[in-house]
Write an enzyme that holds these catalytic residues in place. Structure first.
Site, PDB file in Angstrom:
ATOM      1  N   TRP A   1       1.555   6.355   7.803  1.00  0.00           N
ATOM      2  CA  TRP A   1       3.175   5.605   7.182  1.00  0.00           C
ATOM      3  C   TRP A   1       4.050   6.305   8.206  1.00  0.00           C
ATOM      4  O   TRP A   1       4.859   5.390   8.884  1.00  0.00           O
ATOM      5  CB  TRP A   1       3.218   5.643   5.844  1.00  0.00           C
ATOM      6  CG  TRP A   1       2.463   4.881   4.762  1.00  0.00           C
ATOM      7  CD1 TRP A   1       1.573   5.360   3.877  1.00  0.00           C
ATOM      8  CD2 TRP A   1       1.770   3.600   5.149  1.00  0.00           C
ATOM      9  NE1 TRP A   1       0.569   4.401   3.537  1.00  0.00           N
ATOM     10  CE2 TRP A   1       0.913   3.481   4.200  1.00  0.00           C
ATOM     11  CE3 TRP A   1       2.418   2.593   5.920  1.00  0.00           C
ATOM     12  CZ2 TRP A   1       0.481   2.112   3.813  1.00  0.00           C
ATOM     13  CZ3 TRP A   1       1.947   1.362   5.581  1.00  0.00           C
ATOM     14  CH2 TRP A   1       0.900   0.818   4.832  1.00  0.00           C
TER      15      TRP A   1
ATOM     16  N   ASP B   1      10.806   8.666   3.339  1.00  0.00           N
ATOM     17  CA  ASP B   1      10.104   7.513   2.854  1.00  0.00           C
ATOM     18  C   ASP B   1       9.383   8.441   1.443  1.00  0.00           C
ATOM     19  O   ASP B   1       8.555   9.052   1.709  1.00  0.00           O
ATOM     20  CB  ASP B   1       9.099   7.182   3.632  1.00  0.00           C
ATOM     21  CG  ASP B   1       7.914   6.131   2.982  1.00  0.00           C
ATOM     22  OD1 ASP B   1       8.164   5.822   1.740  1.00  0.00           O
ATOM     23  OD2 ASP B   1       7.293   5.550   3.628  1.00  0.00           O
TER      24      ASP B   1
ATOM     25  N   LYS C   1       4.136   1.815  -5.721  1.00  0.00           N
ATOM     26  CA  LYS C   1       3.137   2.977  -5.905  1.00  0.00           C
ATOM     27  C   LYS C   1       3.510   3.332  -7.405  1.00  0.00           C
ATOM     28  O   LYS C   1       2.459   3.719  -8.011  1.00  0.00           O
ATOM     29  CB  LYS C   1       3.377   3.935  -4.827  1.00  0.00           C
ATOM     30  CG  LYS C   1       3.318   3.382  -3.635  1.00  0.00           C
ATOM     31  CD  LYS C   1       1.758   2.885  -3.143  1.00  0.00           C
ATOM     32  CE  LYS C   1       1.739   2.078  -1.940  1.00  0.00           C
ATOM     33  NZ  LYS C   1       2.232   2.312  -0.517  1.00  0.00           N
TER      34      LYS C   1
HETATM   35  C1  LIG Z   1       2.391   1.959   0.663  1.00  0.00           C
HETATM   36  C2  LIG Z   1       3.409   2.857   1.658  1.00  0.00           C
HETATM   37  C3  LIG Z   1       4.041   2.140   2.565  1.00  0.00           C
HETATM   38  C4  LIG Z   1       3.987   0.631   2.908  1.00  0.00           C
HETATM   39  O1  LIG Z   1       4.609   0.063   1.939  1.00  0.00           O
HETATM   40  P1  LIG Z   1       4.656  -1.762   1.903  1.00  0.00           P
HETATM   41  O2  LIG Z   1       5.533  -2.003   0.809  1.00  0.00           O
HETATM   42  O3  LIG Z   1       3.114  -2.244   1.938  1.00  0.00           O
HETATM   43  O4  LIG Z   1       5.275  -1.823   3.219  1.00  0.00           O
HETATM   44  C5  LIG Z   1       4.753   2.978   3.454  1.00  0.00           C
HETATM   45  N1  LIG Z   1       5.003   4.171   3.138  1.00  0.00           N
HETATM   46  C6  LIG Z   1       4.272   5.094   2.172  1.00  0.00           C
HETATM   47  C7  LIG Z   1       4.384   6.191   2.025  1.00  0.00           C
HETATM   48  C8  LIG Z   1       3.309   4.120   1.382  1.00  0.00           C
HETATM   49  O5  LIG Z   1       2.422   4.789   0.372  1.00  0.00           O
END
Ligand SMILES: *Cc1c(COP(=O)(O)O)cnc(C)c1O
Length: 359
Positions: free
Chosen positions: A100, A170, A194
């Site tokens: 990511w 993030d 998540k």
């Molecule tokens: C799942 C995830 C993403 C991507 O998320 P989307 O909503 O599918 O774009 C980005 N960063 C992390 C840390 C993730 O776990």
């Protein structure tokens, strides 16, 4: 019958929240309609989104000089939105600790000079590099991290020394799993699927001085933080139902005692699995101990066929979505806030049995 869902995302939500939402599905609090059918400009919905923001501010102790934005496009759209809004000098430093972070780094390279100042790719991202004295660029607009690496199961236990530069994080897979000091960041964001709610909502917490008209030339209106901040996340139709569920999860978290209590619970819960992995003769964790995530726990047997057998038998016993990400292989148990400790205890009991039968 509900299963124990160890999915990395979309993931398990509190049963209480799902039941409440079910009860309100046809008639939300006497409105005669579902939240899904409601105008986002209505008084009823305004209270839903305002309460959600207030509860989130309360939970995370978000200072007044930070805005909370409920946006769409998933965490991935932030990979572009961040550089478009924050790269004033067109320079940013990225710490690459997984897929990511790597995607965010690659996306930023489209808009300016993205520097990879540290990485753990040399060991399949199984650790967090030492970030105490990195070569931070003099003219960097920000330093970027992915705080919890969903695929690899690592977590920053201390934030990097950004040498005064704005930190952008993030937190998709560790959102609200423990207390945070918001003031250490310029921008915190995460997709909610998540650890908070249904896919379709991304929450951005951004310090006000970073919200300006001065964005990269060509930035679409929908990709400007300012337009969403000025309109309190109601510039266009927001992901209304998703925000409503997030709001319920915020209330649920407050009822659990808030983020300090969640941290304590999450530590206790993760220890059940990690302690077993440390003593098991069959299963092994894949992450350097000091960098282990409380949320995502990857492990292997060392034998691909046995891994596949385990995933299959576990699913049949009601422990689902344990297959690891294709880049790591093996298994991964995601044990987010809403996973009860009983789920992890029963999984470990099942693993012990599997170990005995496959010795
Ligand atoms: C799942 C995830 C993403 C991507 O998320 P989307 O909503 O599918 O774009 C980005 N960063 C992390 C840390 C993730 O776990």
């Amino acid at each position: 019958m509900r299963v124990y869902n160890f999915s990395a995302g979309p993931a398990v939500l509190p049963e209480e929240v799902l039941k409440e939402a079910a009860d309100e599905m046809l008639d939300y609090q006497g409105s005669g309609m579902s939240v899904m059918e409601m105008s986002h400009r209505s008084k009823t919905y305004d209270k839903i989104i305002k309460d959600a923001e207030a509860d989130l501010r309360d939970l995370m102790n978000i200072p007044d000089n930070y805005k909370v934005l409920f946006l769409q496009g998933g965490a991935s759209s932030q990979f572009a939105m961040i550089p478009m809004n924050l790269m004033k000098n067109k320079v940013a430093d990225y710490i690459v600790t997984g897929q990511w972070a790597k995607k965010a780094y690659q996306e930023a390279s489209i808009y300016g000079k993205a520097n990879k100042i540290a990485s753990s790719e040399d060991a399949t991202f199984s650790y967090i590099p030492d970030c105490s004295d990195l070569p931070i660029s003099e003219d960097a607009d920000y330093v970027y991290i992915c705080e919890n690496n969903t695929i690899y199961g690592t977590k920053f236990k201390t934030l990097p020394n950004t040498k005064g530069k704005t930190l952008v994080a993030d937190v998709s897979s560790c959102f609200l799993s423990e207390p945070v000091d918001v003031t250490k960041y310029g921008l915190i964001y995460g997709g909610v699927q998540k650890n908070i709610g249904p896919a379709g909502v991304v929450i951005v917490i951004i310090r006000e001085d970073l919200i300006t008209e001065d964005v990269l030339c060509g930035t679409p209106t929908m990709f400007k933080y300012k337009i969403h901040a000025d309109n309190e996340s109601l510039y266009n139709t927001p992901p209304a139902y998703g925000i409503y569920i997030c709001g319920k999860v915020f209330k649920w978290l407050k009822k659990q005692g808030g983020l300090a209590a969640m941290k304590e619970y999450n530590e206790k819960k993760a220890a059940v699995l990690y302690d077993f992995l440390d003593e098991s003769s069959l299963f092994k964790g894949t992450v350097r101990k000091e960098d282990r995530s409380l949320m995502n726990v990857p492990f292997v047997t060392g034998n691909e066929e046995l891994d596949a057998k385990f995933v299959k038998e576990a699913a049949a016993a009601g422990f689902v979505n344990l297959k690891g990400h294709r880049s790591v292989g093996g298994m991964r148990a995601s044990i987010y806030n809403a996973m009860p400790i009983e789920g992890v205890e029963k999984l470990v009991a099942f693993m012990k049995e599997f170990e005995k039968n496959n010795a």
